[in-house]
Design a protein around this motif. Structure first.
Motif, PDB file in Angstrom:
ATOM      1  N   LEU A 220     -12.311 -35.606 -23.291  1.00  0.00           N
ATOM      2  CA  LEU A 220     -12.547 -35.803 -24.716  1.00  0.00           C
ATOM      3  C   LEU A 220     -13.883 -35.222 -25.183  1.00  0.00           C
ATOM      4  CD1 LEU A 220     -11.223 -39.444 -25.260  1.00  0.00           C
ATOM      5  CD2 LEU A 220     -10.061 -37.281 -25.748  1.00  0.00           C
ATOM      6  N   VAL A 221     -14.648 -34.666 -24.276  1.00  0.00           N
ATOM      7  CA  VAL A 221     -15.927 -34.052 -24.642  1.00  0.00           C
ATOM      8  C   VAL A 221     -15.698 -32.613 -25.075  1.00  0.00           C
ATOM      9  CG1 VAL A 221     -18.154 -33.281 -23.738  1.00  0.00           C
ATOM     10  CG2 VAL A 221     -17.297 -35.560 -23.181  1.00  0.00           C
ATOM     11  N   ALA A 222     -16.215 -32.259 -26.249  1.00  0.00           N
ATOM     12  CA  ALA A 222     -16.020 -30.912 -26.792  1.00  0.00           C
ATOM     13  C   ALA A 222     -17.149 -29.961 -26.443  1.00  0.00           C
ATOM     14  CB  ALA A 222     -15.877 -30.990 -28.316  1.00  0.00           C
ATOM     15  N   LYS A 223     -18.352 -30.502 -26.222  1.00  0.00           N
ATOM     16  CA  LYS A 223     -19.518 -29.651 -25.986  1.00  0.00           C
ATOM     17  C   LYS A 223     -20.525 -30.382 -25.128  1.00  0.00           C
ATOM     18  CE  LYS A 223     -23.487 -27.551 -28.330  1.00  0.00           C
ATOM     19  NZ  LYS A 223     -23.439 -26.145 -27.973  1.00  0.00           N
ATOM     20  N   VAL A 224     -21.237 -29.601 -24.312  1.00  0.00           N
ATOM     21  CA  VAL A 224     -22.335 -30.130 -23.511  1.00  0.00           C
ATOM     22  C   VAL A 224     -23.596 -29.353 -23.872  1.00  0.00           C
ATOM     23  CG1 VAL A 224     -23.249 -30.566 -21.207  1.00  0.00           C
ATOM     24  CG2 VAL A 224     -20.780 -30.713 -21.614  1.00  0.00           C
ATOM     25  N   ALA A 225     -24.639 -30.077 -24.253  1.00  0.00           N
ATOM     26  CA  ALA A 225     -25.942 -29.475 -24.534  1.00  0.00           C
ATOM     27  C   ALA A 225     -26.895 -29.949 -23.445  1.00  0.00           C
ATOM     28  CB  ALA A 225     -26.439 -29.893 -25.905  1.00  0.00           C
ATOM     29  N   PHE A 226     -27.414 -29.008 -22.677  1.00  0.00           N
ATOM     30  CA  PHE A 226     -28.181 -29.336 -21.467  1.00  0.00           C
ATOM     31  C   PHE A 226     -29.541 -28.666 -21.512  1.00  0.00           C
ATOM     32  CE2 PHE A 226     -29.530 -28.048 -17.187  1.00  0.00           C
ATOM     33  CZ  PHE A 226     -29.495 -29.252 -16.486  1.00  0.00           C
ATOM     34  N   THR A 227     -30.575 -29.412 -21.141  1.00  0.00           N
ATOM     35  CA  THR A 227     -31.891 -28.838 -20.902  1.00  0.00           C
ATOM     36  C   THR A 227     -32.315 -29.223 -19.489  1.00  0.00           C
ATOM     37  OG1 THR A 227     -32.552 -28.938 -23.225  1.00  0.00           O
ATOM     38  CG2 THR A 227     -34.310 -28.775 -21.604  1.00  0.00           C
ATOM     39  N   GLY A 228     -32.712 -28.227 -18.704  1.00  0.00           N
ATOM     40  CA  GLY A 228     -33.106 -28.481 -17.328  1.00  0.00           C
ATOM     41  C   GLY A 228     -33.319 -27.177 -16.588  1.00  0.00           C
ATOM     42  N   GLU A 250     -30.571 -24.786 -22.352  1.00  0.00           N
ATOM     43  CA  GLU A 250     -31.978 -24.419 -22.487  1.00  0.00           C
ATOM     44  C   GLU A 250     -32.598 -24.669 -21.126  1.00  0.00           C
ATOM     45  OE1 GLU A 250     -35.549 -24.433 -22.358  1.00  0.00           O
ATOM     46  OE2 GLU A 250     -35.644 -26.232 -23.616  1.00  0.00           O
ATOM     47  N   LEU A 251     -32.872 -23.569 -20.404  1.00  0.00           N
ATOM     48  CA  LEU A 251     -33.200 -23.678 -18.988  1.00  0.00           C
ATOM     49  C   LEU A 251     -34.656 -23.293 -18.720  1.00  0.00           C
ATOM     50  CD1 LEU A 251     -29.828 -22.207 -17.657  1.00  0.00           C
ATOM     51  CD2 LEU A 251     -30.401 -24.583 -18.232  1.00  0.00           C
ATOM     52  N   GLY A 252     -34.932 -22.890 -17.514  1.00  0.00           N
ATOM     53  CA  GLY A 252     -36.309 -22.674 -17.101  1.00  0.00           C
ATOM     54  C   GLY A 252     -36.862 -21.327 -17.501  1.00  0.00           C
ATOM     55  N   GLY A 253     -38.070 -21.076 -17.045  1.00  0.00           N
ATOM     56  CA  GLY A 253     -38.714 -19.817 -17.375  1.00  0.00           C
ATOM     57  C   GLY A 253     -39.777 -19.442 -16.365  1.00  0.00           C
ATOM     58  N   LYS A 254     -40.165 -18.205 -16.429  1.00  0.00           N
ATOM     59  CA  LYS A 254     -41.304 -17.688 -15.666  1.00  0.00           C
ATOM     60  C   LYS A 254     -42.046 -16.754 -16.621  1.00  0.00           C
ATOM     61  CE  LYS A 254     -43.554 -18.007 -11.896  1.00  0.00           C
ATOM     62  NZ  LYS A 254     -44.020 -19.324 -11.423  1.00  0.00           N
ATOM     63  N   SER A 255     -42.529 -17.344 -17.704  1.00  0.00           N
ATOM     64  CA  SER A 255     -42.954 -16.569 -18.865  1.00  0.00           C
ATOM     65  C   SER A 255     -44.249 -15.803 -18.622  1.00  0.00           C
ATOM     66  CB  SER A 255     -43.105 -17.497 -20.067  1.00  0.00           C
ATOM     67  OG  SER A 255     -41.869 -18.132 -20.347  1.00  0.00           O
ATOM     68  N   ALA A 256     -44.279 -14.597 -19.152  1.00  0.00           N
ATOM     69  CA  ALA A 256     -45.431 -13.710 -18.996  1.00  0.00           C
ATOM     70  C   ALA A 256     -46.353 -13.830 -20.203  1.00  0.00           C
ATOM     71  CB  ALA A 256     -44.956 -12.267 -18.842  1.00  0.00           C
ATOM     72  N   ASN A 257     -47.623 -14.000 -19.927  1.00  0.00           N
ATOM     73  CA  ASN A 257     -48.673 -14.066 -20.936  1.00  0.00           C
ATOM     74  C   ASN A 257     -49.514 -12.803 -20.769  1.00  0.00           C
ATOM     75  OD1 ASN A 257     -50.029 -15.340 -22.998  1.00  0.00           O
ATOM     76  ND2 ASN A 257     -50.493 -17.206 -21.843  1.00  0.00           N
ATOM     77  N   ILE A 258     -49.366 -11.840 -21.681  1.00  0.00           N
ATOM     78  CA  ILE A 258     -49.978 -10.517 -21.524  1.00  0.00           C
ATOM     79  C   ILE A 258     -51.242 -10.435 -22.376  1.00  0.00           C
ATOM     80  CG2 ILE A 258     -49.617  -8.037 -21.704  1.00  0.00           C
ATOM     81  CD1 ILE A 258     -46.587  -8.619 -21.752  1.00  0.00           C
ATOM     82  N   VAL A 259     -52.371 -10.153 -21.731  1.00  0.00           N
ATOM     83  CA  VAL A 259     -53.640 -10.047 -22.452  1.00  0.00           C
ATOM     84  C   VAL A 259     -54.178  -8.625 -22.321  1.00  0.00           C
ATOM     85  CG1 VAL A 259     -55.969 -10.957 -22.735  1.00  0.00           C
ATOM     86  CG2 VAL A 259     -54.123 -12.473 -21.946  1.00  0.00           C
ATOM     87  N   PHE A 260     -54.322  -7.961 -23.467  1.00  0.00           N
ATOM     88  CA  PHE A 260     -54.887  -6.615 -23.484  1.00  0.00           C
ATOM     89  C   PHE A 260     -56.394  -6.680 -23.679  1.00  0.00           C
ATOM     90  CE2 PHE A 260     -50.442  -5.895 -24.609  1.00  0.00           C
ATOM     91  CZ  PHE A 260     -50.134  -4.797 -23.817  1.00  0.00           C
ATOM     92  N   ALA A 261     -57.063  -5.607 -23.315  1.00  0.00           N
ATOM     93  CA  ALA A 261     -58.527  -5.579 -23.370  1.00  0.00           C
ATOM     94  C   ALA A 261     -59.057  -5.724 -24.786  1.00  0.00           C
ATOM     95  CB  ALA A 261     -59.039  -4.285 -22.732  1.00  0.00           C
ATOM     96  N   ASP A 262     -58.261  -5.347 -25.776  1.00  0.00           N
ATOM     97  CA  ASP A 262     -58.736  -5.432 -27.164  1.00  0.00           C
ATOM     98  C   ASP A 262     -58.498  -6.804 -27.796  1.00  0.00           C
ATOM     99  OD1 ASP A 262     -56.025  -5.500 -27.595  1.00  0.00           O
ATOM    100  OD2 ASP A 262     -55.930  -3.646 -28.761  1.00  0.00           O
ATOM    101  N   ALA A 263     -57.988  -7.762 -27.033  1.00  0.00           N
ATOM    102  CA  ALA A 263     -57.706  -9.095 -27.568  1.00  0.00           C
ATOM    103  C   ALA A 263     -59.007  -9.839 -27.869  1.00  0.00           C
ATOM    104  CB  ALA A 263     -56.885  -9.898 -26.569  1.00  0.00           C
ATOM    105  N   ASP A 264     -58.910 -10.810 -28.756  1.00  0.00           N
ATOM    106  CA  ASP A 264     -60.008 -11.758 -28.962  1.00  0.00           C
ATOM    107  C   ASP A 264     -60.149 -12.558 -27.668  1.00  0.00           C
ATOM    108  OD1 ASP A 264     -61.281 -14.320 -29.515  1.00  0.00           O
ATOM    109  OD2 ASP A 264     -61.129 -13.829 -31.638  1.00  0.00           O
TER     110      ASP A 264
END
Length: 492
Positions: A220-228, A250-264
């Protein structure tokens, strides 16, 4: 010590098993509550209740405006009880009280947003390419939605699902993490107080293999919304596919934080620290890979080490605390294992890399903010989600090299670019394989805009109008205005 039963059909129901699970405060190690250990029988009761409520005219014939009114009332109650809810969540997962309180107050805004959106989900009249036919599209709710959510931000991440699902006319069964169920049970009580009909909002608790699987596979379940995690999400998708259920992952990550030399420089330092050490790194969007243009690499790392070594680490109930404990013993050990893996692979630990002990660290479930240099994408520390305060730093020489390194991942949840060059910012944003790209900021989210991932970081989106569409299905209606057909054997 409070004992929490399950919310099923508007009533507090004890588990069929008669068994209970301790909720342990990560900082002190004390048991502060108990939750029901639900099983397949409890899952069936909850889904049956939600299904009956979905079919009941009290809910199914309620106007979208009236549904919005209930959501608005729930938002008001969350605002009223924000401090209490934040204290309960902090007791469950050890997150800093200042961050949790801010998150809970923002949860109310999610309900306000979808309260306003509820009666603005319009269909369409289609200028069909056939004479004598009137066609329109209507959007209808799916039915019973199961929301399965993690321990790191239980109220926030669950509300990302509850608010749009209810705004669109669905009913819901929430299965929170066994570590952080109390705040969701408190939210269910507020939903009743707000006036939601019985059975519209249910919460069942227990271990995933004992009750979560039964919910996912229920006919009877129409949809599953999962975070993990991505492996858990894969299992959910496979189980849901067997019965053609819709899913949002909505799952995991290995996110990249890119900093250029001209950044504050100073702003980028703050953003890099917030990206990985906020919430002790226990966020899916953590910026766990820091890509630094080579000319600023050494200076940037040195400054980060200076800042994190001065961070206030300790009791999450203290408003001055910046880094709190790891939420569970299992996660604590997993992070320590990854630190040892990084060392064995040749990474250089420039700060941290160990557990913290002492009176100010409670039962000792703390890990020092850890930064590794001399890393590269072939290392596990750069490819696998650690979900803790552990940062891998990698240098780059050119913009194209930075993009190649950032996209060299099975994940694609988020990324960030730090630069004062607008052209560079847009160029990178267009080419990064991530569902969210921040420019000169990190960890910003909003109910007004979608959040979700590429690749193994998931499917579907949460937030904004796109988040509502995940809980709707389109129906095309054809009305003949010229009933006479010249040849019934030919397709019209």
């Amino acid at each position: 010590m409070k004992r929490y039963a399950m919310m099923i059909d508007g009533n507090w129901e004890e588990p069929a098993s008669g068994q209970w699970i301790d909720s342990v405060e990560p900082y002190s190690g004390d048991v502060f509550a108990q939750i029901a250990r639900g099983d397949a029988a409890d899952a069936d009761r909850a889904v049956q209740s939600a299904h009956a409520a979905f079919k009941n005219p009290v809910w199914s014939e309620m106007t979208a405006t009236a549904r919005g009114g209930l959501l608005r009332k729930l938002g008001d109650l969350i605002e009223r009880d924000a401090q209490r809810l934040a204290d309960i969540e902090r007791s469950c997962n050890g997150k800093n009280i200042t961050e949790v309180l801010g998150q809970v107050k923002n949860v109310a805004q999610w309900f306000y947003y979808y309260a306003g959106l509820a009666d603005k989900i319009h269909g369409a009249v289609v200028p069909i390419n056939k004479a004598g036919v009137f066609n329109y599209i209507r959007y209808e709710p799916l039915g019973v939605v199961v929301a399965i959510t993690p321990w790191n931000s239980p109220l926030a991440l669950t509300s990302w699902k509850i608010a749009p699902a209810l705004a669109c006319g669905n009913t819901i069964v929430v299965k929170p993490s066994e570590y952080t169920s109390p705040p969701l049970l408190e939210l269910a009580a507020l939903a009743l107080e707000a006036g939601f009909p019985k059975g519209v909002f249910n919460v069942v608790t227990g271990f995933g293999n004992e009750i979560g699987s039964a919910l996912i596979e229920h006919k009877l379940v129409a949809k599953v919304a999962f975070t993990g995690g991505d492996q858990g999400g894969q299992k959910v998708a496979e189980a849901a596919a067997r019965n053609f259920k819709k899913v949002t992952l909505e799952l995991g990550g290995k996110s990249a934080n890119i900093v250029f030399a001209d950044a504050d420089f100073d702003q980028a330092i703050r953003g890099a620290i917030a990206g990985i050490f906020g919430a002790a790194g226990q966020t899916c969007m953590a910026g766990s890979r820091l890509l630094l243009e080579r000319s600023i690499h050494d200076r940037f790392v040195a400054r980060m080490v200076e800042v994190v070594e001065a961070a206030h680490i300790g009791n999450p109930a203290d408003e001055q605390t910046q880094v709190g404990p790891i939420a569970t013993k299992a996660q604590f050990q997993k992070i320590l294992d990854y630190i040892e893996i990084a060392k064995s692979e040749g990474a250089t630990c420039v700060t941290g890399g160990h557990a913290l002990t002492g009176e100010q660290f409670g039962q000792g479930q703390f890990i020092a903010p850890t930064i590794f240099t001399n890393t590269h994408n072939a290392m596990r520390i750069c490819q696998e989600e650690v979900f803790g305060p552990v940062l891998a730093v990698m240098p780059f020489d050119t913009l194209e090299e930075a993009l190649e390194m950032a996209n060299d991942s099975d994940f694609g949840l988020a990324a960030a670019v730090w630069t004062t060059d607008l052209h560079k910012a847009i160029y990178c944003s267009d080419r990064l394989e991530a569902g969210t790209v921040w420019v000169n900021n990190y960890r910003a989210t909003s109910f007004t805009t979608p959040f979700g991932g590429y690749k193994r970081s998931g499917m579907g989106r949460e937030g904004g109008i796109e988040g509502a569409r995940e809980y709707l299905q389109a129906k095309s209606v054809w009305i003949t205005t010229q009933p006479n057909r010249s040849n019934p054997f030919v397709l019209g």
